[in-house]
Design an enzyme around this catalytic site. Structure first.
Site, PDB file in Angstrom:
ATOM      1  N   ARG A 114       0.853  -1.183   0.000  1.00  0.00           N
ATOM      2  CA  ARG A 114       0.000   0.000   0.000  1.00  0.00           C
ATOM      3  C   ARG A 114       0.893   1.238   0.000  1.00  0.00           C
ATOM      4  O   ARG A 114       2.058   1.172   0.389  1.00  0.00           O
ATOM      5  CB  ARG A 114      -0.921   0.029   1.221  1.00  0.00           C
ATOM      6  CG  ARG A 114      -0.164   0.147   2.525  1.00  0.00           C
ATOM      7  CD  ARG A 114      -1.115   0.471   3.673  1.00  0.00           C
ATOM      8  NE  ARG A 114      -0.389   0.518   4.933  1.00  0.00           N
ATOM      9  CZ  ARG A 114      -0.775   1.231   5.982  1.00  0.00           C
ATOM     10  NH1 ARG A 114      -1.845   1.958   5.929  1.00  0.00           N
ATOM     11  NH2 ARG A 114      -0.074   1.202   7.082  1.00  0.00           N
ATOM     12  N   ASN A 152      -4.577   8.305   3.472  1.00  0.00           N
ATOM     13  CA  ASN A 152      -4.409   7.638   4.760  1.00  0.00           C
ATOM     14  C   ASN A 152      -2.982   7.802   5.250  1.00  0.00           C
ATOM     15  O   ASN A 152      -2.037   7.480   4.521  1.00  0.00           O
ATOM     16  CB  ASN A 152      -4.698   6.135   4.642  1.00  0.00           C
ATOM     17  CG  ASN A 152      -4.677   5.436   5.982  1.00  0.00           C
ATOM     18  OD1 ASN A 152      -5.522   5.699   6.837  1.00  0.00           O
ATOM     19  ND2 ASN A 152      -3.696   4.575   6.194  1.00  0.00           N
ATOM     20  N   GLU A 153      -2.839   8.355   6.434  1.00  0.00           N
ATOM     21  CA  GLU A 153      -1.511   8.440   7.073  1.00  0.00           C
ATOM     22  C   GLU A 153      -0.447   8.913   6.082  1.00  0.00           C
ATOM     23  O   GLU A 153       0.538   8.193   5.816  1.00  0.00           O
ATOM     24  CB  GLU A 153      -1.139   7.101   7.711  1.00  0.00           C
ATOM     25  CG  GLU A 153      -2.058   6.738   8.872  1.00  0.00           C
ATOM     26  CD  GLU A 153      -1.831   5.336   9.421  1.00  0.00           C
ATOM     27  OE1 GLU A 153      -1.088   4.550   8.800  1.00  0.00           O
ATOM     28  OE2 GLU A 153      -2.401   5.023  10.484  1.00  0.00           O
ATOM     29  N   GLU A 312      -7.776   6.371  15.039  1.00  0.00           N
ATOM     30  CA  GLU A 312      -7.373   4.957  15.091  1.00  0.00           C
ATOM     31  C   GLU A 312      -6.548   4.708  16.339  1.00  0.00           C
ATOM     32  O   GLU A 312      -5.646   5.478  16.661  1.00  0.00           O
ATOM     33  CB  GLU A 312      -6.478   4.566  13.903  1.00  0.00           C
ATOM     34  CG  GLU A 312      -7.146   4.498  12.560  1.00  0.00           C
ATOM     35  CD  GLU A 312      -6.161   4.039  11.473  1.00  0.00           C
ATOM     36  OE1 GLU A 312      -5.172   3.345  11.800  1.00  0.00           O
ATOM     37  OE2 GLU A 312      -6.376   4.398  10.312  1.00  0.00           O
ATOM     38  N   TRP A 320       2.474  -5.504  13.579  1.00  0.00           N
ATOM     39  CA  TRP A 320       3.580  -5.076  12.720  1.00  0.00           C
ATOM     40  C   TRP A 320       4.874  -4.848  13.484  1.00  0.00           C
ATOM     41  O   TRP A 320       5.816  -4.317  12.929  1.00  0.00           O
ATOM     42  CB  TRP A 320       3.171  -3.826  11.938  1.00  0.00           C
ATOM     43  CG  TRP A 320       2.325  -2.850  12.710  1.00  0.00           C
ATOM     44  CD1 TRP A 320       0.961  -2.732  12.656  1.00  0.00           C
ATOM     45  CD2 TRP A 320       2.770  -1.862  13.666  1.00  0.00           C
ATOM     46  NE1 TRP A 320       0.529  -1.740  13.513  1.00  0.00           N
ATOM     47  CE2 TRP A 320       1.614  -1.193  14.135  1.00  0.00           C
ATOM     48  CE3 TRP A 320       4.019  -1.495  14.168  1.00  0.00           C
ATOM     49  CZ2 TRP A 320       1.680  -0.175  15.080  1.00  0.00           C
ATOM     50  CZ3 TRP A 320       4.076  -0.467  15.119  1.00  0.00           C
ATOM     51  CH2 TRP A 320       2.914   0.170  15.558  1.00  0.00           C
ATOM     52  N   GLU A 360      -2.982  -7.641   7.619  1.00  0.00           N
ATOM     53  CA  GLU A 360      -3.327  -7.217   8.985  1.00  0.00           C
ATOM     54  C   GLU A 360      -4.303  -8.174   9.670  1.00  0.00           C
ATOM     55  O   GLU A 360      -5.017  -7.788  10.584  1.00  0.00           O
ATOM     56  CB  GLU A 360      -3.869  -5.784   8.946  1.00  0.00           C
ATOM     57  CG  GLU A 360      -2.762  -4.805   8.545  1.00  0.00           C
ATOM     58  CD  GLU A 360      -3.185  -3.345   8.592  1.00  0.00           C
ATOM     59  OE1 GLU A 360      -2.483  -2.554   9.236  1.00  0.00           O
ATOM     60  OE2 GLU A 360      -4.189  -2.987   7.965  1.00  0.00           O
ATOM     61  N   LYS A 361      -4.281  -9.444   9.240  1.00  0.00           N
ATOM     62  CA  LYS A 361      -5.250 -10.395   9.799  1.00  0.00           C
ATOM     63  C   LYS A 361      -4.993 -10.704  11.267  1.00  0.00           C
ATOM     64  O   LYS A 361      -5.879 -11.156  11.981  1.00  0.00           O
ATOM     65  CB  LYS A 361      -5.292 -11.679   8.983  1.00  0.00           C
ATOM     66  CG  LYS A 361      -3.970 -12.415   8.869  1.00  0.00           C
ATOM     67  CD  LYS A 361      -4.080 -13.577   7.905  1.00  0.00           C
ATOM     68  CE  LYS A 361      -2.759 -14.284   7.715  1.00  0.00           C
ATOM     69  NZ  LYS A 361      -1.717 -13.423   7.080  1.00  0.00           N
ATOM     70  N   PHE A 362      -3.760 -10.464  11.728  1.00  0.00           N
ATOM     71  CA  PHE A 362      -3.476 -10.705  13.147  1.00  0.00           C
ATOM     72  C   PHE A 362      -3.568  -9.432  13.978  1.00  0.00           C
ATOM     73  O   PHE A 362      -3.245  -9.443  15.167  1.00  0.00           O
ATOM     74  CB  PHE A 362      -2.096 -11.349  13.306  1.00  0.00           C
ATOM     75  CG  PHE A 362      -2.021 -12.742  12.751  1.00  0.00           C
ATOM     76  CD1 PHE A 362      -2.862 -13.740  13.233  1.00  0.00           C
ATOM     77  CD2 PHE A 362      -1.129 -13.063  11.739  1.00  0.00           C
ATOM     78  CE1 PHE A 362      -2.815 -15.033  12.717  1.00  0.00           C
ATOM     79  CE2 PHE A 362      -1.074 -14.351  11.220  1.00  0.00           C
ATOM     80  CZ  PHE A 362      -1.921 -15.343  11.703  1.00  0.00           C
ATOM     81  N   HIS A 363      -3.971  -8.323  13.354  1.00  0.00           N
ATOM     82  CA  HIS A 363      -4.144  -7.057  14.089  1.00  0.00           C
ATOM     83  C   HIS A 363      -5.486  -7.112  14.810  1.00  0.00           C
ATOM     84  O   HIS A 363      -6.501  -7.489  14.225  1.00  0.00           O
ATOM     85  CB  HIS A 363      -4.110  -5.895  13.088  1.00  0.00           C
ATOM     86  CG  HIS A 363      -4.010  -4.540  13.719  1.00  0.00           C
ATOM     87  ND1 HIS A 363      -5.020  -4.011  14.495  1.00  0.00           N
ATOM     88  CD2 HIS A 363      -3.044  -3.606  13.673  1.00  0.00           C
ATOM     89  CE1 HIS A 363      -4.656  -2.802  14.903  1.00  0.00           C
ATOM     90  NE2 HIS A 363      -3.456  -2.544  14.422  1.00  0.00           N
TER      91      HIS A 363
END
Ligand SMILES: [Zn+2]
Length: 430
Positions: A114, A152-153, A312, A320, A360-363
């Site tokens: 991204r 974004n950011e 956020e 991460w 980001e599935k483990f976020h």
């Protein structure tokens, strides 16, 4: 004049990034019911959705986003609507590979993550203006619209590009800033090591050199890169103001000095209608509560003392860092309310429903993989009730007893190579 608080929000904001496009529509109804159970008042949508909204150049599919926004409205939930310009589609890069950013080492970074953007690139600027205009025209009057969330950011993960387009843009910036190449030579001290320039055309970005490069050139490149990102924010903001007047425009900052080091947020704070911030705990042994407090206070300062919004943070661990511990029981609520105490108009998270795929599935998320029979979910529902009770705080100001001077350009100067000691760190309190 655009408003400086999310339109239609009567209390504090509570919610998170909502990415329904990652789920079958059969899940959306459950999302609405659970959002209501948790007391969600606003969600951020569409931030990375360019490839779905414009599946091929000039061909748009807004039907799914129409349904999402209608559902939110039916359920009394406000929408912080993203312009998806941080995530150009694969077709865009196929046509414009020169829009991919280049590192100081000369490596072109590829599509597939991204934020792979050269912000000087003309094709990127045109395409991002195009999708922003389309969204503004379509949703200006949508009753769910609370505010616009540009990009974004900014500055993360790419803060500067060193390609040939950026070289041209840098020379223009130098000409505007200094007026003459003689003034650049004087400011950069180019008499040292024979670095004198005879014309602007001879100047390049500070790419990799055999040993340390000119420090003033490096510092100016940081200023230029910051200004270039801000140009793109202002360009989108002005489109939104013109085509969708009234709704405030923001972009999510990362004021924690450990998370984004490339933006001069004093300058950015003057350009947004409402200051919003993302904050994540860095778990490398530093005192995270100190980092949180300083980031929140700095965000309030960037907002000129006015209320701001935490857009956020995480319900539990992120994914991460090398090690990502879960938050202890009660830690999420304590941290969320600490932001509110320091001026935030609510507490929002990345993200609503934990991803089942992608990087980001483990976020952690408000609705974890474990579902509603989980500690995180129970704490989210409890926090939502607390945030609702704190509604009367909306619009109130937090007064500080002491001040700390902070200047991003000075910090950048202190991080240049070849200085008395690398042990000195202006951020040691952050
Ligand atoms: Zn570039």
């Amino acid at each position: 004049m655009p408003e400086n608080t999310p339109t239609g929000l009567t209390g504090l904001a509570f919610g998170g990034d909502y990415n329904p496009e990652q789920w079958p529509e059969s899940v959306w109804r459950e999302d609405m019911a659970l959002m209501r159970e948790a007391g969600v008042t606003m969600v951020s949508v569409g931030i990375f959705s360019w490839a779905l909204l414009e599946p091929s150049p000039g061909a748009y599919d807004f039907a799914w986003l129409d349904r999402v926004l209608d559902l939110l409205h039916e359920n009394g939930i406000r929408a912080d609507l993203g312009t998806p310009t941080v995530a150009p589609p694969a077709w865009f890069y196929r046509a414009h590979p020169e829009a991919l950013p280049v590192t100081a080492e000369g490596v072109r970074q590829e599509f597939g993550s991204r934020g792979a953007i050269c912000h000087s690139n003309a094709a990127y600027r045109e395409a991002s203006s195009g999708i922003t205009g389309q969204l503004a025209r379509r949703y200006a009057q949508h009753p769910a619209l609370a505010m616009w969330h540009v990009h974004n950011e900014f500055g993360v993960p790419v803060s500067a590009c060193y390609c040939s387009s950026c070289a041209v843009h840098f020379r223009d910036w130098l000409q505007t800033t200094y007026g003459s190449v003689e003034a650049v030579n004087e400011a950069w001290g180019t008499a040292f090591w024979g670095q004198r320039y005879g014309s602007f055309a001879e100047i390049e970005p500070p790419r990799v050199t055999p040993t340390v490069g000119n420090p003033a050139q490096a510092l100016d490149y940081r200023r230029f890169a910051d200004a270039t990102l801000r140009e793109n924010f202002v360009r989108e903001r002005d489109i939104l103001h013109r085509l969708a007047p009234g709704a405030p425009v923001t972009t999510n900052f990362m004021t924690a000095l450990s998370q984004c080091d490339s933006l001069d947020y004093w300058a950015w704070g003057r350009e947004v209608d409402i200051v919003t911030n993302d904050h994540y705990l860095i778990t490398d042994g530093r005192r995270t509560h100190v980092n949180l407090a300083m980031a929140a206070d700095l965000t309030r300062s960037v907002a000129g003392g006015a209320p701001w919004l935490l857009l956020e943070h995480s319900t539990s661990g992120v994914n991460w860092q090398p090690r990502n511990p879960a938050k202890a029981p009660g830690q999420m609520a304590r941290n969320s309310l600490a932001h509110v105490a320091r001026g935030s108009e609510g507490a929002m998270f990345f993200q609503w429903r934990q991803s089942r795929r992608g990087a980001e599935k483990f976020h952690s998320a408000m609705l974890p993989h474990a579902g509603t029979d989980s500690r995180v979910w129970r704490e989210v529902v409890e926090l939502g009730a607390s945030i609702e009770q704190l509604g009367p705080l909306k619009g109130t100001r937090t007064v500080a007893d002491v001040a700390v001077l902070w200047d991003w350009h000075s910090w950048w100067a202190q991080t240049l190579q070849w200085r008395p000691s690398e042990d000195h760190d202006a951020r040691e309190r952050a």
